[in-house]
Enzyme design. Sequence first.
Site, PDB file in Angstrom:
ATOM      1  CB  SER A  51      -0.935   0.001   1.215  1.00 50.53           C
ATOM      2  OG  SER A  51      -0.193  -0.051   2.421  1.00 50.53           O
ATOM      3  NE  ARG A  52       2.675   2.940   5.421  1.00 55.26           N
ATOM      4  CZ  ARG A  52       1.811   2.267   6.156  1.00 55.26           C
ATOM      5  NH1 ARG A  52       0.574   2.120   5.737  1.00 55.26           N
ATOM      6  NH2 ARG A  52       2.181   1.735   7.310  1.00 55.26           N
ATOM      7  CG  ASN A  63       7.794  -4.712   1.418  1.00 55.26           C
ATOM      8  OD1 ASN A  63       8.898  -4.170   1.541  1.00 55.26           O
ATOM      9  ND2 ASN A  63       6.661  -4.042   1.616  1.00 55.26           N
ATOM     10  CE1 TYR A  65      12.046  -3.943  11.006  1.00 59.63           C
ATOM     11  CE2 TYR A  65      14.418  -3.531  11.123  1.00 59.63           C
ATOM     12  CZ  TYR A  65      13.224  -3.505  10.416  1.00 59.63           C
ATOM     13  OH  TYR A  65      13.222  -3.050   9.113  1.00 59.63           O
ATOM     14  CB  ALA A  99      15.399 -11.363  16.880  1.00 66.44           C
ATOM     15  CB  ALA A 100      11.881 -10.329  13.027  1.00 64.71           C
ATOM     16  CE  LYS A 101      12.656  -6.554   8.554  1.00 67.11           C
ATOM     17  NZ  LYS A 101      11.742  -6.781   7.423  1.00 67.11           N
TER      18      LYS A 101
END
Length: 250
Positions: A17-18, A92, A157, A159-161
């Site tokens: 959406s952006r 994404n 963040y 850790a997730a990435k």
Amino acid sequence: MATTDQDKRVALVTGASRGIGKAVAMRLAADGRHVVLVSRTEGPLSEVKALIEEAGGSASCKAADIGDGAAWQSAVEEVISDEGRLDILVNNAGITRDNLMLRMSDDEWQSVIDVNLRAAFIACRTAARSMMRGKFGRIVNIGSTSGVIGNSGQANYAAAKAGLIGMTKSIARELGGKGITANVIAPGFIQTDMTSNLPESVVETVRKSTACSRLGTVDDIAAAVSYVSSDGAGYLTGQTICVDGGLTMC
Ligand code: NDP
């Protein structure tokens, strides 16, 4: 030879959406893909769809909250059933809930893991079956340089990435023999809503530490996604490509 609609590769882009997702969706549509646009809100997605169609491309919208695992899996299944195929998956969509580790709540930790990592796993697992049937697939996970070098205030963040990187390498090994590649594009600091509230002093520090002496644009990321999702990138897999203007060089 002319390409018919039946030949058109179908790409799903979350967070379309952006920001980066919107630029990626528009770029893939310009590359001749039919793009399925995903985010939580229908209105902005319809606007992106209209922009793509004005430019001569084709797109459809799927409103979904990727943080809701069961609903997200059903949404991906519906997309595959509606479109009849899924060739390119771009995970994404992402969120930040920054806090110093000592102050970080379980909810700040878990919500970031659920949206940034678990949702990508669910989409990969669901899309892989369709890609295996077509003997072709391009999985592109949008990571972050925070997942490569860490970042103060971003234990959740990062850790997730970082998790995306390990997951992507494993998927690349499992599916490489079936014509399916999986890679991470790890942006540095890109001008989007996510970075719009950074203090000017932080932006200046980033600029000084970046070899290209500027923040990145969404089109810098879209160009990289365009390449790794192309038919010609079939021998590139399991990689983490930092598109960061030379910030990390690792
Ligand atoms: P934005 O905040 O600008 O956009 C985030 C997108 O994700 C929106 O489309 C939003 O749509 C969607 N989204 C968020 N939560 C959900 C959800 N639960 N379900 C479905 N969609 C959701 O982010 P950016 O464009 O800046 O970032 C895109 C990706 O790039 C992220 O993964 C981010 O971590 C990564 N990245 C960005 C960097 C930057 O400097 N900007 C640097 C490094 C990595 P909606 O709110 O309508 O649902």
